[in-house]
Write a protein that holds these residues in place. Structure first.
Motif, PDB file in Angstrom:
ATOM      1  N   ALA A   1       2.412  79.407 -35.090  1.00 20.91           N
ATOM      2  CA  ALA A   1       2.526  79.306 -33.635  1.00 20.91           C
ATOM      3  C   ALA A   1       2.187  77.893 -33.196  1.00 20.91           C
ATOM      4  CB  ALA A   1       1.608  80.313 -32.959  1.00 20.91           C
ATOM      5  N   ILE A   2       3.137  77.241 -32.549  1.00 21.73           N
ATOM      6  CA  ILE A   2       2.943  75.895 -32.029  1.00 21.73           C
ATOM      7  C   ILE A   2       2.992  75.975 -30.511  1.00 21.73           C
ATOM      8  CG2 ILE A   2       5.419  75.387 -32.200  1.00 21.73           C
ATOM      9  CD1 ILE A   2       4.720  72.496 -32.827  1.00 21.73           C
ATOM     10  N   SER A   3       2.074  75.281 -29.836  1.00 20.94           N
ATOM     11  CA  SER A   3       2.021  75.389 -28.380  1.00 20.94           C
ATOM     12  C   SER A   3       1.313  74.180 -27.787  1.00 20.94           C
ATOM     13  CB  SER A   3       1.294  76.676 -27.963  1.00 20.94           C
ATOM     14  OG  SER A   3      -0.051  76.649 -28.395  1.00 20.94           O
ATOM     15  N   GLY A   4       1.323  74.127 -26.450  1.00 20.05           N
ATOM     16  CA  GLY A   4       0.599  73.075 -25.747  1.00 20.05           C
ATOM     17  C   GLY A   4       1.506  71.964 -25.274  1.00 20.05           C
ATOM     18  N   SER A   5       0.945  71.099 -24.442  1.00 20.39           N
ATOM     19  CA  SER A   5       1.663  69.921 -23.956  1.00 20.39           C
ATOM     20  C   SER A   5       0.706  68.736 -23.929  1.00 20.39           C
ATOM     21  CB  SER A   5       2.241  70.165 -22.559  1.00 20.39           C
ATOM     22  OG  SER A   5       1.217  70.438 -21.631  1.00 20.39           O
ATOM     23  N   THR A   6       1.268  67.559 -24.173  1.00 20.07           N
ATOM     24  CA  THR A   6       0.467  66.342 -24.266  1.00 20.07           C
ATOM     25  C   THR A   6       1.144  65.236 -23.460  1.00 20.07           C
ATOM     26  OG1 THR A   6      -0.233  66.951 -26.498  1.00 20.07           O
ATOM     27  CG2 THR A   6      -0.579  64.678 -25.852  1.00 20.07           C
ATOM     28  N   LEU A   7       0.337  64.410 -22.820  1.00 23.04           N
ATOM     29  CA  LEU A   7       0.863  63.279 -22.060  1.00 23.04           C
ATOM     30  C   LEU A   7       0.349  61.992 -22.691  1.00 23.04           C
ATOM     31  CD1 LEU A   7       2.452  62.339 -19.545  1.00 23.04           C
ATOM     32  CD2 LEU A   7       0.289  62.439 -18.281  1.00 23.04           C
ATOM     33  N   ILE A   8       1.282  61.123 -23.102  1.00 29.14           N
ATOM     34  CA  ILE A   8       0.901  59.850 -23.711  1.00 29.14           C
ATOM     35  C   ILE A   8       1.671  58.719 -23.030  1.00 29.14           C
ATOM     36  CG2 ILE A   8       0.385  60.899 -25.944  1.00 29.14           C
ATOM     37  CD1 ILE A   8       3.082  59.825 -26.960  1.00 29.14           C
ATOM     38  N   CYS A   9       1.295  57.510 -23.382  1.00 34.06           N
ATOM     39  CA  CYS A   9       2.021  56.348 -22.916  1.00 34.06           C
ATOM     40  C   CYS A   9       3.026  55.906 -23.979  1.00 34.06           C
ATOM     41  CB  CYS A   9       1.061  55.191 -22.607  1.00 34.06           C
ATOM     42  SG  CYS A   9      -0.042  55.535 -21.211  1.00 34.06           S
ATOM     43  N   ALA A  10       4.081  55.255 -23.543  1.00 32.41           N
ATOM     44  CA  ALA A  10       5.113  54.793 -24.476  1.00 32.41           C
ATOM     45  C   ALA A  10       4.496  53.951 -25.589  1.00 32.41           C
ATOM     46  CB  ALA A  10       6.169  53.999 -23.724  1.00 32.41           C
ATOM     47  N   GLY A  11       4.954  54.213 -26.831  1.00 34.42           N
ATOM     48  CA  GLY A  11       4.449  53.474 -27.982  1.00 34.42           C
ATOM     49  C   GLY A  11       3.237  54.100 -28.633  1.00 34.42           C
ATOM     50  N   GLU A  12       2.778  55.242 -28.103  1.00 37.16           N
ATOM     51  CA  GLU A  12       1.628  55.931 -28.688  1.00 37.16           C
ATOM     52  C   GLU A  12       2.077  57.140 -29.509  1.00 37.16           C
ATOM     53  OE1 GLU A  12      -1.705  54.883 -25.235  1.00 37.16           O
ATOM     54  OE2 GLU A  12      -0.812  56.895 -25.335  1.00 37.16           O
ATOM     55  N   THR A  13       1.145  57.693 -30.267  1.00 41.88           N
ATOM     56  CA  THR A  13       1.393  58.907 -31.040  1.00 41.88           C
ATOM     57  C   THR A  13       0.608  60.060 -30.412  1.00 41.88           C
ATOM     58  OG1 THR A  13      -0.471  58.523 -32.538  1.00 41.88           O
ATOM     59  CG2 THR A  13       1.658  57.566 -33.154  1.00 41.88           C
ATOM     60  N   ALA A  14       0.923  61.295 -30.860  1.00 39.86           N
ATOM     61  CA  ALA A  14       0.222  62.472 -30.340  1.00 39.86           C
ATOM     62  C   ALA A  14      -0.034  63.455 -31.479  1.00 39.86           C
ATOM     63  CB  ALA A  14       1.042  63.141 -29.243  1.00 39.86           C
ATOM     64  N   PRO A  15      -1.218  64.087 -31.506  1.00 37.65           N
ATOM     65  CA  PRO A  15      -1.471  65.142 -32.499  1.00 37.65           C
ATOM     66  C   PRO A  15      -0.888  66.467 -32.016  1.00 37.65           C
ATOM     67  CG  PRO A  15      -3.435  64.783 -31.187  1.00 37.65           C
ATOM     68  CD  PRO A  15      -2.417  63.784 -30.706  1.00 37.65           C
ATOM     69  N   ILE A  16      -0.279  67.201 -32.930  1.00 35.06           N
ATOM     70  CA  ILE A  16       0.298  68.514 -32.634  1.00 35.06           C
ATOM     71  C   ILE A  16      -0.352  69.537 -33.564  1.00 35.06           C
ATOM     72  CG2 ILE A  16       2.389  69.904 -32.522  1.00 35.06           C
ATOM     73  CD1 ILE A  16       2.423  67.653 -30.527  1.00 35.06           C
ATOM     74  N   SER A  17      -0.789  70.652 -33.007  1.00 37.77           N
ATOM     75  CA  SER A  17      -1.494  71.670 -33.795  1.00 37.77           C
ATOM     76  C   SER A  17      -0.623  72.917 -33.948  1.00 37.77           C
ATOM     77  CB  SER A  17      -2.816  72.038 -33.119  1.00 37.77           C
ATOM     78  OG  SER A  17      -3.508  73.013 -33.868  1.00 37.77           O
ATOM     79  N   VAL A  18      -0.629  73.474 -35.169  1.00 38.94           N
ATOM     80  CA  VAL A  18       0.118  74.700 -35.473  1.00 38.94           C
ATOM     81  C   VAL A  18      -0.865  75.717 -36.056  1.00 38.94           C
ATOM     82  CG1 VAL A  18       2.040  75.723 -36.753  1.00 38.94           C
ATOM     83  CG2 VAL A  18       2.178  73.337 -35.987  1.00 38.94           C
ATOM     84  N   LEU A  19      -0.979  76.874 -35.418  1.00 37.05           N
ATOM     85  CA  LEU A  19      -1.865  77.931 -35.897  1.00 37.05           C
ATOM     86  C   LEU A  19      -1.124  78.757 -36.934  1.00 37.05           C
ATOM     87  CD1 LEU A  19      -4.579  79.426 -35.650  1.00 37.05           C
ATOM     88  CD2 LEU A  19      -3.507  80.850 -33.891  1.00 37.05           C
ATOM     89  N   LEU A  20      -1.691  78.846 -38.158  1.00 36.12           N
ATOM     90  CA  LEU A  20      -1.051  79.554 -39.264  1.00 36.12           C
ATOM     91  C   LEU A  20      -1.795  80.844 -39.582  1.00 36.12           C
ATOM     92  CD1 LEU A  20      -0.509  76.481 -41.628  1.00 36.12           C
ATOM     93  CD2 LEU A  20       1.182  77.536 -40.102  1.00 36.12           C
ATOM     94  N   VAL A  21      -1.032  81.908 -39.852  1.00 42.11           N
ATOM     95  CA  VAL A  21      -1.598  83.183 -40.296  1.00 42.11           C
ATOM     96  C   VAL A  21      -0.832  83.628 -41.538  1.00 42.11           C
ATOM     97  CG1 VAL A  21      -2.015  85.605 -39.721  1.00 42.11           C
ATOM     98  CG2 VAL A  21      -2.286  83.839 -37.969  1.00 42.11           C
TER      99      VAL A  21
END
Length: 198
Positions: free
Chosen positions: A105-125
């Protein structure tokens, strides 16, 4: 001599039955087209019963095809053979364990500035390790051998927004598709002019 032979054959039959009963088959939930068979003795009729699934082909023959249900647990395939003389054999059963499908399950939203990276979390069962394939809508990326949950990956540097989804997850036994999405919104950086003397 006859007594010895009879006892010897009885011992062989008992040993074979015990070995057969010790076997347990495993399938993934909702698996379809799984075949089971016994020796085809000419003239025999075979009556199969399946607990936890349905016979989709081969009823009455020595080989059937089964579509399993989606509920995990311990179930069984059973068969009774009647030969050409009308004699009914002993029932034979094979325990079958239906394994649950893994989830991602992948979810959520993130706001970054151009040229940046973002962490994304996936819940595994499921039963690790897992293999996960995710997409940003254009490119698929697969990560294998994930040892624990949650699985966190980092996006590349982004200049525009992306929506990430999981297309597939595989654990130690079964596979499944992922659920949900994660949205990364990207705000532009200001463009500052050159410094001039005032």
């Amino acid at each position: 001599m006859r007594t010895f032979t009879k006892r010897f054959l009885t011992a062989i039959l008992l040993f074979s039955a015990t070995a057969s009963q010790a076997q347990i088959d495993s399938v993934c939930a909702s698996a379809s087209g799984i075949s089971y068979a016994v020796t085809n003795n000419p003239g025999s009729l075979f009556v199969w019963t399946v607990v936890g699934g349905t016979v989709s082909a081969g009823a009455g023959t020595n080989q059937i095809t089964v579509n399993w249900g989606g509920a995990p647990g311990l179930f069984a395939v059973n068969v009774v053979e009647t030969n050409g003389f009308g004699c009914i054999g002993d029932p034979v059963a094979l325990p079958v364990r239906i394994l649950p499908l893994p989830t991602a399950a992948i979810s959520g939203s993130t706001l970054i500035c151009a040229g940046e990276t973002a962490p994304i979390s996936v819940l595994l069962v499921g039963t690790g390790p897992w293999n996960v394939t995710y997409s940003d809508g254009t490119t698929n990326t697969t990560t294998n051998g994930i040892p624990s949950s949650p699985f966190v990956f980092t996006t590349p540097t982004l200049q525009s927004g992306k929506t990430y989804t999981v297309s597939s997850v595989v654990d130690s036994y079964c596979s499944n598709s992922g659920t949900g999405s994660a949205v990364v919104n990207v705000n532009p950086k200001p463009v500052t002019s050159a410094i001039t003397r005032q």
